[in-house]
Design an enzyme around this catalytic site. Structure first.
Site, PDB file in Angstrom:
ATOM      1  CE1 TYR A  13      -3.255   3.009   0.719  1.00 22.94           C
ATOM      2  CE2 TYR A  13      -2.690   2.826   3.131  1.00 22.94           C
ATOM      3  CZ  TYR A  13      -3.488   3.441   1.950  1.00 22.94           C
ATOM      4  OH  TYR A  13      -4.026   4.413   2.167  1.00 22.94           O
ATOM      5  CG  ASP A  33       6.446  -6.939  -2.053  1.00 24.39           C
ATOM      6  OD1 ASP A  33       6.110  -5.553  -1.779  1.00 24.39           O
ATOM      7  OD2 ASP A  33       5.836  -7.788  -1.733  1.00 24.39           O
ATOM      8  CG  ASN A  34       7.093 -11.851   0.646  1.00 29.52           C
ATOM      9  OD1 ASN A  34       6.422 -10.918   0.671  1.00 29.52           O
ATOM     10  ND2 ASN A  34       7.535 -12.342   1.795  1.00 29.52           N
ATOM     11  CG  ASP A  60      10.950 -13.878   2.466  1.00 30.44           C
ATOM     12  OD1 ASP A  60      11.443 -12.920   3.271  1.00 30.44           O
ATOM     13  OD2 ASP A  60       9.844 -14.255   2.638  1.00 30.44           O
ATOM     14  CB  SER A 126       3.788   2.531  13.613  1.00 28.80           C
ATOM     15  OG  SER A 126       2.562   2.567  14.295  1.00 28.80           O
ATOM     16  CE1 TYR A 150       3.499  -3.365  12.451  1.00 21.99           C
ATOM     17  CE2 TYR A 150       2.180  -1.919  13.747  1.00 21.99           C
ATOM     18  CZ  TYR A 150       2.967  -2.089  12.633  1.00 21.99           C
ATOM     19  OH  TYR A 150       3.014  -1.080  11.896  1.00 21.99           O
ATOM     20  CE  LYS A 154       6.363  -1.478  11.663  1.00 21.29           C
ATOM     21  NZ  LYS A 154       7.304  -1.476  10.397  1.00 21.29           N
TER      22      LYS A 154
HETATM   23  N1  NAD Z   1      -0.555   0.739   6.759  1.00 16.94           N
HETATM   24  C1  NAD Z   1      -0.517   1.387   8.047  1.00 16.94           C
HETATM   25  O1  NAD Z   1      -1.416   1.696   8.854  1.00 16.94           O
HETATM   26  C2  NAD Z   1       1.008   1.695   8.758  1.00 16.94           C
HETATM   27  C3  NAD Z   1       1.092   2.488   9.668  1.00 16.94           C
HETATM   28  C4  NAD Z   1       2.354   2.532  10.317  1.00 16.94           C
HETATM   29  C5  NAD Z   1       3.265   1.663   9.973  1.00 16.94           C
HETATM   30  N2  NAD Z   1       3.204   0.971   9.035  1.00 16.94           N
HETATM   31  C6  NAD Z   1       4.561   0.254   8.422  1.00 16.94           C
HETATM   32  O2  NAD Z   1       4.589   0.608   6.878  1.00 16.94           O
HETATM   33  C7  NAD Z   1       5.349  -0.330   6.251  1.00 16.94           C
HETATM   34  C8  NAD Z   1       4.488  -0.638   4.862  1.00 16.94           C
HETATM   35  O3  NAD Z   1       3.022  -0.955   5.492  1.00 16.94           O
HETATM   36  P1  NAD Z   1       1.759  -1.173   4.191  1.00 16.94           P
HETATM   37  O4  NAD Z   1       0.598  -0.495   4.759  1.00 16.94           O
HETATM   38  O5  NAD Z   1       2.256  -0.644   2.936  1.00 16.94           O
HETATM   39  O6  NAD Z   1       1.865  -2.490   4.328  1.00 16.94           O
HETATM   40  P2  NAD Z   1       1.729  -3.473   3.173  1.00 16.94           P
HETATM   41  O7  NAD Z   1       1.318  -5.019   3.646  1.00 16.94           O
HETATM   42  O8  NAD Z   1       0.649  -3.375   2.009  1.00 16.94           O
HETATM   43  O9  NAD Z   1       2.977  -3.491   2.359  1.00 16.94           O
HETATM   44  C9  NAD Z   1       4.053  -4.501   2.762  1.00 16.94           C
HETATM   45  C10 NAD Z   1       4.798  -5.082   1.576  1.00 16.94           C
HETATM   46  O10 NAD Z   1       5.789  -5.791   2.073  1.00 16.94           O
HETATM   47  C11 NAD Z   1       5.680  -7.290   1.363  1.00 16.94           C
HETATM   48  N3  NAD Z   1       6.345  -8.197   2.502  1.00 16.94           N
HETATM   49  C12 NAD Z   1       6.110  -8.553   3.555  1.00 16.94           C
HETATM   50  N4  NAD Z   1       6.932  -9.307   4.154  1.00 16.94           N
HETATM   51  C13 NAD Z   1       8.060  -9.331   3.297  1.00 16.94           C
HETATM   52  C14 NAD Z   1       9.154  -9.974   3.196  1.00 16.94           C
HETATM   53  N5  NAD Z   1       9.460 -11.153   4.156  1.00 16.94           N
HETATM   54  N6  NAD Z   1       9.972  -9.841   2.114  1.00 16.94           N
HETATM   55  C15 NAD Z   1       9.816  -9.211   0.998  1.00 16.94           C
HETATM   56  N7  NAD Z   1       8.736  -8.468   0.977  1.00 16.94           N
HETATM   57  C16 NAD Z   1       7.701  -8.597   2.214  1.00 16.94           C
HETATM   58  C17 NAD Z   1       4.326  -7.285   1.193  1.00 16.94           C
HETATM   59  O11 NAD Z   1       4.077  -8.455   0.189  1.00 16.94           O
HETATM   60  C18 NAD Z   1       3.773  -6.135   0.886  1.00 16.94           C
HETATM   61  O12 NAD Z   1       3.688  -5.759  -0.270  1.00 16.94           O
HETATM   62  C19 NAD Z   1       5.285  -1.500   7.036  1.00 16.94           C
HETATM   63  O13 NAD Z   1       6.558  -1.835   7.839  1.00 16.94           O
HETATM   64  C20 NAD Z   1       4.101  -1.067   8.064  1.00 16.94           C
HETATM   65  O14 NAD Z   1       4.300  -1.882   9.495  1.00 16.94           O
HETATM   66  C21 NAD Z   1       1.946   0.876   8.216  1.00 16.94           C
END
Ligand code: NAD
Length: 337
Positions: A13, A33-34, A60, A126, A150, A154
């Protein structure tokens, strides 16, 4: 010369929206990305938006040999590290998975960066790292804490980064504490696409708007807030994405590490969000008031002064823009795969 950036989790996202802003800012970007929480079709959609082919490697971050090949092949100027697990509820059930992907994953990236002499990292942290006893607006220097695995990962990652930069002063880090990302790209081609029941308010509301769920659940309407429902800080994902470009500038052009909140600096109540989404989709969305949820607090929003001063960062989009772009995404991009 064009600077080259490695984007882990770049098909997710926030990563996909950040990719678009990085390309617009003239960076050369490689996504890793995995696909555990994203789809390969996002690559084509990014190509449509940017007008250029998406450079993507399926790997990964726990796979050390794949990572070292990636770092050996290209000379990166910086890494933006989004890859990770983010579902709070799931983290309570599977804490070790969260430690492995979020904590070991970061250590892997840092070690590969060290070997390849890459010295700039932007990290997705976060607002969950703030101790729940803090009173908003939340400032970066306030006490930290955690209430679930979680959040713990962080916080540990932030501490690992502090120790890594202490040991290696060449390493510059941008730790970005996101508040609640919401909305979608104006093209309707990329957006948030949770696989299961969404944890976050806006994707849940969007499923009520699309008819998938019957009503929005509101956990408590007797909080000491203007309308009694919980107040949170929401930031448009495109604003959040530009925050990453600002963070990269600070790291690469000024050599300055930073830890900043990325939010709007303004709270919206659950009812505010529901009403804005009702305006966006053109009908009043049904809701039900339920008892308060254990662990929820009345209000939480960011102090954004540090982001303004250190990064020159300010948001441009409000809640109506978040809801309108989310609804556009639900009706276009999210539907066809
Ligand atoms: N969306 C939120 O509300 C939010 C808030 C605060 C922090 N974050 C942090 O921001 C980051 C991105 O969040 P997002 O909402 O885009 O999440 P998301 O799940 O949409 O994106 C994360 C991506 O990482 C990939 N991924 C996961 N594990 C992996 C691995 N082992 N190897 C390679 N790729 C891997 C997933 O396939 C995914 O495409 C995360 O670290 C999340 O903790 C998100």
């Amino acid at each position: 010369m064009t600077q080259k950036i490695l984007l882990t989790g770049g098909l997710g996202y926030i990563g996909s929206h950040t990719y678009v802003e990085l390309i617009a800012a003239g960076y050369d970007v490689v996504i890793v990305d995995n696909l555990s929480n994203s789809k390969l079709s996002v690559c084509d959609r990014l190509a449509k938006i940017t007008g250029q082919e998406t450079s993507f490697i399926q790997a990964d971050i726990l796979d050390r040999s794949a990572l070292s090949q990636i770092f050996a092949k290209d000379a990166f100027d910086a890494v933006i590290h989004f890859a990770g697990l983010k579902a709070v509820g799931e983290s309570v059930e599977k804490p070790l998975d969260y430690m492995q992907v979020n904590v070991t994953g970061l250590v892997n990236i840092l070690q590969e960066m060290q070997t390849a002499n890459v010295n700039a990292l932007v990290f997705s942290s976060s607002a969950t790292v703030y101790d729940v006893s803090n009173v908003s607006p939340l400032k970066e220097g306030m006490p930290t804490g955690y209430t679930n695995p979680y959040g713990y990962t962080k916080l540990v990652c932030e501490q690992i980064l502090a120790q890594a930069t202490h040991a290696n002063p060449e390493l510059k880090t941008g730790i970005l504490r996101y508040f609640n990302p919401a909305g979608a790209h104006s093209s309707g081609l990329i957006g948030e696409d949770p696989r299961d029941i969404p944890n976050n308010l806006m994707p849940y509301i969007s499923r009520v708007a699309s008819g998938e769920y019957e009503f929005v659940r509101i956990w408590g309407d007797d909080y000491p807030t203007p309308d009694g429902t919980g107040v949170r800080d929401y930031i448009h994902v495109d604003d959040l994405a530009t925050g990453h470009v600002s963070s990269l500038h600070a790291l690469l052009d000024k050599g300055e590490s930073h830890l900043v909140n990325l939010g709007r600096g303004q709270g919206y109540s659950v009812m505010d969000v529901l009403n804005a989404y009702s305006r966006a989709c053109g009908r009043e969305l049904p809701h039900q008031i339920l008892p308060r949820r254990a662990g929820d607090i009345a209000q939480m929003y960011a102090d954004v002064e540090q982001a303004k001063q250190v990064l020159g960062f300010e948001v441009c989009r409000d809640m109506d823009a978040m809801c309108a772009t989310s609804w556009n995404w639900i009706n276009t991009g999210a539907k066809d795969g």
